[in-house]
Design a protein around this motif. Structure first.
Motif, PDB file in Angstrom:
ATOM      1  N   MET A   1       0.845  -1.182   0.000  1.00  0.00           N
ATOM      2  CA  MET A   1       0.000   0.000   0.000  1.00  0.00           C
ATOM      3  C   MET A   1       0.889   1.243   0.000  1.00  0.00           C
ATOM      4  SD  MET A   1      -2.408   1.309   3.192  1.00  0.00           S
ATOM      5  CE  MET A   1      -2.412  -0.326   3.867  1.00  0.00           C
ATOM      6  N   LYS A   2       0.503   2.193  -0.826  1.00  0.00           N
ATOM      7  CA  LYS A   2       1.213   3.469  -0.793  1.00  0.00           C
ATOM      8  C   LYS A   2       0.257   4.547  -0.272  1.00  0.00           C
ATOM      9  CE  LYS A   2       3.859   6.751  -3.438  1.00  0.00           C
ATOM     10  NZ  LYS A   2       4.025   7.394  -4.722  1.00  0.00           N
ATOM     11  N   ILE A   3       0.666   5.230   0.804  1.00  0.00           N
ATOM     12  CA  ILE A   3      -0.124   6.372   1.296  1.00  0.00           C
ATOM     13  C   ILE A   3       0.481   7.630   0.679  1.00  0.00           C
ATOM     14  CG2 ILE A   3      -0.782   7.712   3.320  1.00  0.00           C
ATOM     15  CD1 ILE A   3      -1.014   5.128   4.872  1.00  0.00           C
ATOM     16  N   LYS A   4      -0.343   8.356  -0.087  1.00  0.00           N
ATOM     17  CA  LYS A   4       0.178   9.474  -0.867  1.00  0.00           C
ATOM     18  C   LYS A   4       0.200  10.784  -0.093  1.00  0.00           C
ATOM     19  CE  LYS A   4      -1.160   9.371  -5.279  1.00  0.00           C
ATOM     20  NZ  LYS A   4      -2.071   9.281  -6.453  1.00  0.00           N
ATOM     21  N   ARG A   5      -0.797  10.975   0.784  1.00  0.00           N
ATOM     22  CA  ARG A   5      -0.887  12.252   1.515  1.00  0.00           C
ATOM     23  C   ARG A   5      -1.993  12.135   2.553  1.00  0.00           C
ATOM     24  NH1 ARG A   5      -5.189  15.921  -0.833  1.00  0.00           N
ATOM     25  NH2 ARG A   5      -6.400  14.488  -2.097  1.00  0.00           N
ATOM     26  N   VAL A  82      -4.797   6.779  -0.664  1.00  0.00           N
ATOM     27  CA  VAL A  82      -3.958   5.651  -1.081  1.00  0.00           C
ATOM     28  C   VAL A  82      -4.028   5.504  -2.600  1.00  0.00           C
ATOM     29  CG1 VAL A  82      -4.141   4.401   1.098  1.00  0.00           C
ATOM     30  CG2 VAL A  82      -5.865   4.021  -0.660  1.00  0.00           C
ATOM     31  N   ASP A  83      -3.058   4.791  -3.141  1.00  0.00           N
ATOM     32  CA  ASP A  83      -3.012   4.659  -4.598  1.00  0.00           C
ATOM     33  C   ASP A  83      -3.980   3.593  -5.115  1.00  0.00           C
ATOM     34  OD1 ASP A  83      -1.550   2.638  -3.419  1.00  0.00           O
ATOM     35  OD2 ASP A  83       0.001   2.601  -4.972  1.00  0.00           O
ATOM     36  N   ASP A  84      -4.300   2.603  -4.274  1.00  0.00           N
ATOM     37  CA  ASP A  84      -5.204   1.520  -4.697  1.00  0.00           C
ATOM     38  C   ASP A  84      -5.997   1.067  -3.477  1.00  0.00           C
ATOM     39  OD1 ASP A  84      -6.447  -0.877  -5.336  1.00  0.00           O
ATOM     40  OD2 ASP A  84      -4.770  -1.616  -6.548  1.00  0.00           O
ATOM     41  N   ALA A  88      -5.411  -1.853  -0.673  1.00  0.00           N
ATOM     42  CA  ALA A  88      -5.095  -1.384   0.686  1.00  0.00           C
ATOM     43  C   ALA A  88      -5.996  -2.061   1.710  1.00  0.00           C
ATOM     44  CB  ALA A  88      -5.242   0.135   0.759  1.00  0.00           C
ATOM     45  N   GLU A  91      -4.967  -5.584   2.208  1.00  0.00           N
ATOM     46  CA  GLU A  91      -3.714  -5.639   2.971  1.00  0.00           C
ATOM     47  C   GLU A  91      -3.994  -5.473   4.471  1.00  0.00           C
ATOM     48  OE1 GLU A  91      -0.603  -3.189   1.236  1.00  0.00           O
ATOM     49  OE2 GLU A  91       0.458  -3.137   3.167  1.00  0.00           O
ATOM     50  N   GLN A 130      -9.615   7.097  -2.010  1.00  0.00           N
ATOM     51  CA  GLN A 130      -9.005   7.194  -3.338  1.00  0.00           C
ATOM     52  C   GLN A 130      -9.993   7.930  -4.233  1.00  0.00           C
ATOM     53  OE1 GLN A 130      -8.251   3.443  -5.338  1.00  0.00           O
ATOM     54  NE2 GLN A 130      -7.113   4.435  -6.973  1.00  0.00           N
TER      55      GLN A 130
END
Ligand code: CMX
Length: 137
Positions: A1-5, A82-84, A88, A91, A130
């Motif tokens: 998982m990527k947390i963008k902001r 998140v990016d997806d 996420a 996960e 998202q």
């Protein structure tokens, strides 16, 4: 998982109009979007790359009503973009983190959202989101 902001901080308020006076007259900020959503009136105020999300109950039975009755006005939740979001949520489930939403659902302002349960996150209500439309903040 990527947390963008940090997408937004949700703030429970008794009156959106009163709170907007503080944020837009007292502070040099602007409200860019308001909407009615699931028994709430919501105002979005961008601050840099994030927003303040002001939440007023309008139905008498929203999660914000319950929160205000118990705690009064204040910070209600923190939302991470998140990016997806589907990946996420899967996960978090695999890691045994307690969720309110086992699947993403449509949220305010064109977001797909899922909440974690505050009892599993040190007392902080956390939301993953998202944008379904990349232009949305
Ligand atoms: N932050 C921290 N803790 C919170 C909380 C919050 N925002 N809201 C509730 N809690 C705590 C309560 O204090 C309570 O703790 P205790 O058992 O120690 O008293 C516990 O969680 C259960 O709370 P409750 O008042 O009995 O309420 P519910 O269990 O019915 O619902 C929750 C709690 C989090 C599951 C529910 O509010 C929810 O599903 N929230 C997600 C949706 C939401 O909040 N929407 C509004 C925001 C709009 C948006 O951006 O979409």
């Amino acid at each position: 998982m990527k947390i963008k902001r940090i997408a937004h901080l949700g703030v429970a308020v008794n009156s959106l109009d009163d709170a907007l006076k503080l944020f837009t007259d007292g502070l040099p900020l602007e409200v860019t979007h308001t909407e009615e959503y699931q028994g709430m009136k919501i105002g979005f105020i961008p601050v840099g790359d994030s927003s303040i999300e002001l939440l007023q109950d309008t139905s008498g039975s929203s999660a914000i009503r319950k929160f205000l009755d118990k705690n009064g006005e204040g910070i209600h939740h923190i939302a991470f973009e998140v990016d997806d979001i589907n990946a996420a949520v899967e996960e978090l489930k695999a890691k045994g983190i307690r969720l309110v939403d086992e699947k993403p659902r449509p949220g305010a302002h064109g977001m797909s959202i899922a909440f974690m349960h505050p009892k599993g996150t040190h007392g902080i209500l956390m939301e993953l989101c998202q944008p379904t439309n990349p232009g949305n903040h």
